[in-house]
Enzyme design. Structure first.
Site, short mmCIF file in Angstrom:
data_model
loop_
_atom_site.label_atom_id
_atom_site.label_comp_id
_atom_site.label_asym_id
_atom_site.label_seq_id
_atom_site.Cartn_x
_atom_site.Cartn_y
_atom_site.Cartn_z
N SER A 276 0.84 -1.22 0.05
CA SER A 276 0.13 0.05 0.09
C SER A 276 0.87 1.15 0.05
O SER A 276 1.63 1.57 -0.91
CB SER A 276 -1.03 -0.13 1.33
OG SER A 276 -1.90 0.95 1.07
N ASP B 117 -5.67 2.19 -3.47
CA ASP B 117 -7.00 2.34 -2.71
C ASP B 117 -7.28 3.12 -1.91
O ASP B 117 -8.26 2.95 -1.19
CB ASP B 117 -6.95 0.69 -2.01
CG ASP B 117 -6.00 0.59 -0.93
OD1 ASP B 117 -5.15 1.30 -0.94
OD2 ASP B 117 -6.02 -0.28 -0.19
N ASP C 250 -2.34 6.39 -3.45
CA ASP C 250 -1.24 5.62 -2.90
C ASP C 250 -0.61 4.36 -3.63
O ASP C 250 -1.21 4.43 -5.07
CB ASP C 250 -1.62 5.15 -1.39
CG ASP C 250 -2.54 3.95 -1.42
OD1 ASP C 250 -3.14 3.86 -2.64
OD2 ASP C 250 -2.64 3.12 -0.47
N ASP D 290 -1.04 1.27 -4.16
CA ASP D 290 -2.01 0.48 -4.69
C ASP D 290 -3.19 1.02 -5.07
O ASP D 290 -4.11 0.30 -5.55
CB ASP D 290 -2.09 -0.72 -3.95
CG ASP D 290 -2.84 -0.70 -2.55
OD1 ASP D 290 -2.75 0.70 -2.13
OD2 ASP D 290 -3.41 -1.47 -2.00
#
Length: 448
Positions: free
Chosen positions: A103, A246, A242, A244
């Protein structure tokens, strides 16, 4: 059954260090494969996506070996956002989805997240069962039943086309200049494509991943990069994702940053006005600002709070039938569109509000005045339990009594690090500092 390997968002750690080693990834893949083959069928499908970290190649190959050894057929998506894995798991009728990502963490870290066939993250109970299989001897498939692996070339394109469908029909982004910061991460191709195809003039940032620069000075943990680009190019809006994709932070035309609480307030108000906010409630975690709660109350809406972690937000939403939730950190969960936080689709919702209202972003993104909030972290030694100390309990009780109805105190252990997080909110900033510093001092003394 308890979990030791899994944290609040999958398994995470420093690459090539336990538990983020190739050996552990292989065994974890085999354990997950065995768990999903409980029904005795010979063939199951799993999709695997990843972000742009160098260690993703190692973990992808190890997971593939473990999964195929238990008879799972593996479809490799390459770099795609985490929400794309949730979407593709369901749309491609896979039994399991896996995202390899840490992440917003630096490139040295990595992680593994699991999604069920419905596209939602696995429950705590399912993760505990996989851990139990991992701890024993994992039954492998017979030679004739070993799984196959192949790359899927159009996974990103499928997600791009789907993301565009979440934008209101008939609306376009023509005439809008948008900065999109992809954090040198998983959305570095998908997000600019979506915005451009919807008509925006796109200023891309953080779209040159090299395996090491994910989240480095860019992305939602460094929104100042997008803010500088917005000011430099005279953009109408900045979207900062960010690693990833999400989670998201939004930057207005003045370069001011709006966090997840302000985004949720904007969407909750608009959805309520349109009669589409289910249950008259927004789901957020205990970290969301008291100002958000008061804003919702003023609109006749409710704030349902959960433990920290977007998975717990989603569980409450699914259990009670709500369709909007998220975290102050920028996870915005819209179950009408996605099974997990989706920074790009949340950004599209803000752009739709911008295009629809004709208002400036700075007006739309200041829905309430936040109550002053302070958060400090205290590190403690492994095995220590400073929150059980009488002195710490007494200090927390004193702080709660002092704030009474004018604020609140939240003390919790981190789910990913040996940290005690001390957070408080209060109208009086001087009182706020005294309360937080007093608790921090007591925790530090107990942790010494």
């Amino acid at each position: 059954m308890s979990r030791k390997l899994f944290g609040t968002d999958g398994v995470r750690g420093r690459a090539n260090t336990h538990p983020m080693t190739a050996e552990m990834a292989l065994r974890l893949g085999a354990a997950a494969g065995r768990w999903f083959r409980r029904d005795g069928r010979n063939r199951h499908r799993v999709v695997i996506g990843k972000d742009t970290r160098l260690s993703g190649y190692m973990l992808e190959n190890a997971l593939t070996a473990g999964l195929t050894s238990t008879g799972m057929n593996v479809l490799l998506l390459g770099p795609v956002p985490t929400p794309a894995v949730g979407f593709l798991t369901r749309s491609m009728r896979a039994d399991l989805g896996i995202m390899i990502s840490a992440s917003h963490n630096p490139a040295e870290d990595n992680g593994i997240k699991f999604f069920g066939p419905d596209g939602f993250k696995l429950s705590d109970e399912a993760e505990a069962e996989i851990e139990a299989i991992l701890a024993g001897d994992i039954a492998l498939a017979q030679p004739a039943h070993i799984g196959r692996a192949r790359r899927i070339e159009d996974g990103r394109g499928r997600y791009v086309e789907y993301a565009k469908t979440t934008f209101p029909a008939g609306q376009r982004l023509d005439g809008l200049k948008v900065v999109i910061d992809c954090a040198n991460g998983a959305a570095y191709r998908a997000a600019p494509d979506v915005l451009w195809e919807l008509g925006a003039e796109v200023i891309p940032l953080g779209v040159e991943p090299d395996g090491f620069n994910i989240n480095a000075g860019v992305g939602s943990t460094h929104p100042e990069a997008a803010a500088a680009a917005v000011r430099e190019h005279g953009a109408h809006l900045g979207i900062s994702l960010d690693g990833d994709a999400d989670r998201v932070m939004i930057v207005d035309e003045q370069g001011q940053v709006a966090d997840g609480d302000q985004l949720m307030a904007l969407l909750a108000g608009r959805w309520a006005d349109a009669g589409r906010l289910r249950g008259g409630a927004l789901v957020a975690t205990v970290m969301s600002n008291l100002g958000l709660e008061r804003f919702l109350q003023g609109r006749g809406l409710r704030l349902e709070r959960t433990a920290v972690g977007d998975r717990y937000v989603v569980e409450r939403m699914r259990g009670e039938g709500y369709n909007l939730g998220g975290e102050q950190s920028g996870h915005i969960v819209m179950t009408d569109y996605a099974t997990t936080g989706d920074g790009l689709i949340a950004g599209l919702q803000v752009l739709a509000a911008l295009a629809d209202s004709g208002a400036a972003a700075s007006e739309l993104l200041r829905q309430f005045t936040p109550v002053p909030q302070m958060l400090k972290n205290v590190r403690y030694a492994a095995g220590a339990d400073p929150l059980s100390a009488d002195a710490v309990r007494a200090e927390i009780a004193s702080a709660e009594a002092r704030l009474a109805q004018s604020g609140r105190v939240l003390i919790r252990k981190s789910g990913t690090e040996p940290l005690i997080r001390v957070m408080a909110e209060a109208e009086d900033e001087a009182v706020l500092r005294e309360v937080v510093d007093g608790i921090v001092a007591a925790v530090e003394k107990a942790a010494a």
